[in-house]
Design an enzyme around this catalytic site. Structure first.
Site, short mmCIF file in Angstrom:
data_model
loop_
_atom_site.label_atom_id
_atom_site.label_comp_id
_atom_site.label_asym_id
_atom_site.label_seq_id
_atom_site.Cartn_x
_atom_site.Cartn_y
_atom_site.Cartn_z
N LEU A 81 48.32 49.45 21.26
CA LEU A 81 49.11 50.69 21.21
C LEU A 81 49.48 51.18 22.60
CD1 LEU A 81 47.03 52.56 18.49
CD2 LEU A 81 49.28 51.53 18.19
N ASP B 273 42.03 69.51 28.49
CA ASP B 273 43.20 68.66 28.75
C ASP B 273 44.17 68.78 27.58
OD1 ASP B 273 44.81 66.95 30.15
OD2 ASP B 273 43.66 65.14 29.71
#
Ligand code: ACK
Length: 257
Positions: A27, A150
């Site tokens: 991916l 984050d």
């Protein structure tokens, strides 16, 4: 192959057998190594395999990658099922390469999804639903005393029509002070009080700041927040009252107080 989209009877995250995991496709590159789509057998007595996303810890060098891997393992292990948080299925830690195994989110990163929707079109209702999904997921994380640190569209995954919070490599349990080297801070998503060289204090409220920037990313269909010219002086800009401009195309009118 079924995707895990709702809770079913499988055990809490646990050590998995590598031989039960078969790679389907690569991916991309994550925070500490390669991310693959894979098939996982023998999950909680399920017949057949389920689709999963597997994060590999880089084998060579980079002590920092290992630190991020260990943090993500610790935080993800403390989570139960929530529809707006990516489900942690298990890990391989007894042999190299070490792996973290998560629910597979068919539509991938929210940031890419938003950018693609500039071509395909997307309804305002769906954008609002995305912001609610993330708020629900973050509310759950804060109830578990997890600070994400984050939060950004690049760290949200899309599964069907649902957003799920992902990437816990920088997350922490409880309120903390951390010294971070400057270049690791996602400056345009970080609350101004944390834009300091050392002892930045993160808490749920600083995640709320990042959530505001993430809402802006959603409403602007994946544009980059702020002009790149602000990179070295974003703290001063914000402290001087500067803010994100209205997302292009937004029809919202602000009331003057
Ligand atoms: O847009 P993407 O396919 O979604 O590209 C990135 C890539 O791996 C590097 O992070 C994808 N990815 C990460 N975790 C997952 C997951 N749980 N399900 C599906 N894709 C994932 C991400």
């Amino acid at each position: 192959m079924p995707v895990i989209s709702k809770p079913f009877n499988f055990p809490p995250a646990h050590e998995l057998k590598r031989s039960d995991i078969t790679t389907i496709a690569i991916l991309g590159e994550g925070n500490f190594g390669l991310v693959e789509k894979a098939a996982l057998k023998n999950l909680g007595g399920q017949a057949g395999a389920v689709e999963v996303a597997v994060k590999h810890l880089k084998l060579e060098g980079e002590a920092e990658a290992k630190v991020i891997f260990d943090k993500e393992l610790k935080v993800a292990s403390s989570l139960e099922y929530h529809p707006n948080v990516i489900t942690f299925i298990g890990f391989v830690t007894l042999e190299d390469p070490r792996l973290l195994v998560f629910e597979f989110a068919q539509q991938g990163e929210l940031l890419k999804y938003l950018k693609q929707s500039k071509m395909t079109g997307i309804s305002p209702d769906k954008l609002v639903k995305f912001t609610l999904d993330v708020a629900n997921g973050m509310s759950y994380l804060s109830s578990k005393a997890i600070i994400h640190r984050d939060l950004a569209a690049r760290n949200i995954l899309v599964s069907g029509d649902t957003c799920k919070i992902s990437d816990f490599g920088f997350s922490r349990l409880g309120e903390i002070y951390v010294k971070m080297s400057k270049d690791r801070i996602p400056i345009f998503w970080t609350a101004p009080e944390c834009l300091v060289a050392s002892k930045a204090k993160y808490n749920t409220k600083t995640d709320v700041w990042s959530y505001g920037v993430l809402m802006w990313e959603i409403m602007s269909l994946g544009e980059r927040p702020y002009s790149s010219g602000l990179k070295g002086r974003i703290k001063q800009y914000l402290e001087g009252g500067g803010r994100l401009t209205k997302p292009r195309g937004a029809k919202i009118t602000y009331m003057q107080s």
